[in-house]
Scaffold this active site. Sequence first.
Site, short mmCIF file in Angstrom:
data_model
loop_
_atom_site.label_atom_id
_atom_site.label_comp_id
_atom_site.label_asym_id
_atom_site.label_seq_id
_atom_site.Cartn_x
_atom_site.Cartn_y
_atom_site.Cartn_z
CG ASN A 2 1.00 6.42 2.19
OD1 ASN A 2 0.64 7.22 3.07
ND2 ASN A 2 1.72 6.78 1.15
CE LYS B 59 -0.56 7.87 -2.05
NZ LYS B 59 0.22 8.08 -3.23
CG HIS C 294 5.73 8.24 -0.32
ND1 HIS C 294 5.34 8.96 -1.43
CD2 HIS C 294 4.96 7.12 -0.30
CE1 HIS C 294 4.38 8.29 -2.05
NE2 HIS C 294 4.13 7.17 -1.38
CD GLU D 158 2.57 10.76 -3.06
OE1 GLU D 158 2.18 10.88 -1.87
OE2 GLU D 158 2.02 9.99 -3.88
CD GLU E 214 5.64 3.21 -2.47
OE1 GLU E 214 4.60 2.62 -2.22
OE2 GLU E 214 5.79 4.44 -2.29
N GLY F 170 -0.12 5.85 -7.82
CA GLY F 170 -1.34 6.61 -8.05
C GLY F 170 -1.72 6.74 -9.52
CB SER G 196 -1.14 1.16 -9.32
OG SER G 196 -1.07 2.56 -9.56
N GLY H 217 -1.36 2.68 -1.42
CA GLY H 217 -1.91 4.02 -1.26
C GLY H 217 -3.41 4.04 -1.45
C1 PEP Z 1 1.87 4.98 -2.10
O1 PEP Z 1 1.30 5.98 -1.75
O2 PEP Z 1 2.89 4.60 -1.51
C2 PEP Z 1 1.33 4.23 -3.24
C3 PEP Z 1 1.95 3.15 -3.64
O3 PEP Z 1 0.17 4.71 -3.80
P1 PEP Z 1 -0.81 3.93 -4.80
O4 PEP Z 1 -1.05 2.56 -4.21
O5 PEP Z 1 -2.06 4.76 -4.83
O6 PEP Z 1 -0.14 3.85 -6.11
#
Ligand code: PEP
Length: 246
Positions: A9, A11, A93, A95, A164, A170, A208, A229
């Site tokens: 992803n 983003k 998501h 976000e 998630e 993040g 992460s 991400g």
């Molecule tokens: C995501 O954006 O779905 C995500 C899991 O981000 P990250 O891997 O940076 O935590």
Amino acid sequence: MRRKLVVGNWKMHGSHKANAELLDGIIAERPFSAEVAVCVPFPYLSETAVALTNHDIAWGAQDCSAHAQGAYTGEVSAAMLAEFGCRYVIVGHSERRAYHGENDQLVADKAQAALDQHLVPVVCVGETLAEREAGQTDAVVKRQLSAVIHTLKACIWQVVVAYEPVWAIGTGRTATPEQAQAVHALLRTQLHAATTKSDEMKLLYGGSVKADNAHALFAQADIDGGLVGGASLKAAEFAAICRAAG
Ligand code: PEP
């Protein structure tokens, strides 16, 4: 046995130059045993499609409209994504839930819109830190998934579910493999009650995921890969995660 899936992803990151370097880097790391996909910002779908065609890496978007077409300024329909050869679209998501006010029903409607265009929705669910600390994790993720099950009915088996935890996205703070597996098992049980095909469904973990923790996460019985991400923006790191998936 379920084939593992790793979805990047991006983003709101990228540029023509950075994308070309990243995609070339990922292509150079092939082949992968796992299925691999990247979900990119809308304006970069075209160049991503050109770069990845014939390279056994799928692509997709990070959101779609719940509507088929019409006066919805700024929105992008699932049919448009299909025209760009997308296989996947992320919906719900955290976000988007947090910054764009997306609720469980809207997320479910987006998943339906994606399926209507033969895209695979990657439906995100996950609790905030406050919800986890209040002991509400199970209730929150079940409520989020329940809306999708209710809307998609017999078609629910066609989605990919991504657990998630919001506190892990993040932040560099990853759920332990055991914490993630516990929620995945719960979600699989919920899906089992809704479809006879729950054992075929892919449940991804996101939050992460890095090259050094991916293997332990993906080794869990109900974790079928990752939604990645930050680490999906570095070709070597992303490739290492893909390899950790098998
Ligand atoms: C995501 O954006 O779905 C995500 C899991 O981000 P990250 O891997 O940076 O935590």
